[in-house]
Design an enzyme around this catalytic site. Structure first.
Site, mmCIF file in Angstrom:
data_model
loop_
_atom_site.group_PDB
_atom_site.id
_atom_site.type_symbol
_atom_site.label_atom_id
_atom_site.label_comp_id
_atom_site.label_asym_id
_atom_site.label_seq_id
_atom_site.Cartn_x
_atom_site.Cartn_y
_atom_site.Cartn_z
ATOM 1 N N LYS A 46 0.841 -1.206 0.000
ATOM 2 C CA LYS A 46 0.000 0.000 0.000
ATOM 3 C C LYS A 46 0.874 1.253 0.000
ATOM 4 O O LYS A 46 2.095 1.161 0.160
ATOM 5 C CB LYS A 46 -0.920 -0.035 1.224
ATOM 6 N N TYR A 266 17.873 30.289 8.242
ATOM 7 C CA TYR A 266 16.678 31.079 8.566
ATOM 8 C C TYR A 266 16.429 31.133 10.072
ATOM 9 O O TYR A 266 16.593 30.131 10.779
ATOM 10 C CB TYR A 266 15.449 30.449 7.915
HETATM 11 C C1 LIG Z 1 -0.304 -1.813 6.824
HETATM 12 C C2 LIG Z 1 -0.839 -3.141 7.177
HETATM 13 C C3 LIG Z 1 0.023 -4.245 7.267
HETATM 14 C C4 LIG Z 1 1.537 -4.114 7.183
HETATM 15 O O1 LIG Z 1 1.985 -3.537 8.386
HETATM 16 P P1 LIG Z 1 3.536 -3.310 8.711
HETATM 17 O O2 LIG Z 1 3.533 -2.894 10.146
HETATM 18 O O3 LIG Z 1 4.015 -2.243 7.797
HETATM 19 O O4 LIG Z 1 4.208 -4.605 8.490
HETATM 20 C C5 LIG Z 1 -0.541 -5.491 7.492
HETATM 21 N N1 LIG Z 1 -1.884 -5.631 7.636
HETATM 22 C C6 LIG Z 1 -2.738 -4.588 7.579
HETATM 23 C C7 LIG Z 1 -4.188 -4.801 7.784
HETATM 24 C C8 LIG Z 1 -2.243 -3.299 7.378
HETATM 25 O O5 LIG Z 1 -3.081 -2.254 7.350
#
Ligand SMILES: *Cc1c(COP(=O)(O)O)cnc(C)c1O
Length: 363
Positions: A46, A266
């Site tokens: 994702k 800055y």
């Molecule tokens: C994002 C997500 C993962 C992966 O999580 P990590 O901590 O990055 O390994 C697995 N399962 C679900 C439902 C997620 O939303």
């Protein structure tokens, strides 16, 4: 100039560069799989493959034997599908109202997390007659997405609805797996076991990256690592065994001497406590390097590295420039044109990300 020539010139004259080590990504995926030899290791891709580029990540992992991917959104699923025509792809954020035809077109499986989603998917399947599987998400204590155990029992007691939704996977998600001693982990493992007894013929998936490190009780059939694939630390306060995947470097534009009491950047936020050598590098918040990584007298910021020598950021992060203190770096290394690492092999990405007062800088 041809477009390729313009691109080559742009690359050669870029202020900063990101390097993505796909061999390290694949090695991390294999490493995680080896920690749970009875499970299948999927990949969570994702958020554009955690920022690396979803097509790049999916293609590299699919070529290496990864057959299951998890995305958050339908559009991400469509991009992953192009990169891995044969793979199983699940959409974690579930079935958006009216999105079933889109999912079907791209052969994507929704992770159904509420009764309305299950009913809509079952109705769509009945109307089209298409053999489209799904996953069922049960909530085991995070109170984010997923059916309650009561709803799971109701689904189990309704064979028509269950067959209508055609689940091929039962999954849940940890809230605190990054903190192995947290009592919620054991509670979620027990609740998930209960859910699996309610829907006994479905393969199960519980472990995110940190869940892989919790041990066999957390593994089940399908692992869902994200951050560990990309080299991030999944578990707090222990050494991170994963290989770094992403390296950010920026070139030194110039080096200047600054007298004690002079300020840099800055807001005159940082004042030299000693005769200092300051290198100005070509990266800034316009590139996504957060202003929170800056420092002022009283708060340390993030740290850069030149061939293993540390060089703390001094003053504010500008739009396209950052100043670093190279007083303790040999002159032959801290010079115009050299690329400085902001995260990678020497500066772990988890040290760069929060930009807290961890650099040992006291000014
Ligand atoms: C994002 C997500 C993962 C992966 O999580 P990590 O901590 O990055 O390994 C697995 N399962 C679900 C439902 C997620 O939303």
């Amino acid at each position: 100039m041809s477009e390729a020539a313009i691109e080559a010139t742009e690359a050669a004259t870029a202020g900063a560069r990101i390097t993505i080590d796909l061999a390290a990504l694949v090695a991390n995926w294999r490493d995680l799989g080896a920690r749970a030899p009875n499970s299948t290791c999927a990949a969570v891709v994702k958020a554009d493959g955690y920022g690396i580029g979803i097509e790049t990540v999916v293609a590299a992992l699919a070529k290496s034997g990864c057959g299951t991917f998890f995305v958050a959104l339908p559009a991400e699923g469509a991009r992953a599908r192009k990169a891995a025509p044969q793979a199983t792809i699940y959409v974690l954020n579930g079935l958006f109202e009216g999105a079933a035809p889109f999912l079907a077109d791209h052969d994507l499986r929704p992770v159904l997390g509420s009764m309305p989603e299950i009913e809509e998917w079952a109705a769509f399947r009945a109307a089209t007659g298409a053999p489209l599987p799904s996953a069922i998400h049960v909530d085991t204590g995070m109170n984010r997405l997923g059916l309650s155990l009561g709803e799971t029992a109701a689904l189990a007691a309704d064979p028509a609805l269950r067959e209508g939704a055609a689940p091929a996977l039962l999954m849940s998600h940890f809230a605190c797996a990054d903190t192995p001693a947290h009592p919620l982990n054991a509670a979620q493992i027990a609740a998930f076991a209960q859910a699996r007894r309610l829907l006994p013929d479905l393969p199960g998936s519980l472990a995110n990256s940190a869940g892989v490190f919790l041990g066999p009780d957390a593994h089940h059939d399908v692992l869902r690592p994200g951050i560990s694939l990309y080299g991030g630390a999944a578990v707090v306060d222990v050494a991170n065994p994963m290989r770094p995947v992403v390296t950010l470097e920026a070139r030194i534009l110039m080096v200047r001497d600054v007298a004690p009491g002079a300020t840099v950047g800055y807001g005159a936020a940082w004042m030299a406590p000693r005769p200092s050598r300051i290198a100005v590098i070509s990266v800034g918040y316009a590139d996504g390097f957060l202003r929170a990584a800056g420092s002022h007298s009283g708060k340390a910021g993030a740290t850069a590295a030149i061939e293993g020598h540390l060089a703390p950021i001094v003053g504010r992060v500008s739009m396209d420039l950052i100043a670093i203190d190279v007083t303790d770096v040999p002159d032959r290394l801290a010079r115009r044109g050299v690329f400085v690492e902001l995260f990678g092999a020497n500066i772990p990405i988890d040290r760069a990300a929060p930009a807290p007062a961890r650099s040992g800088m006291n000014s």
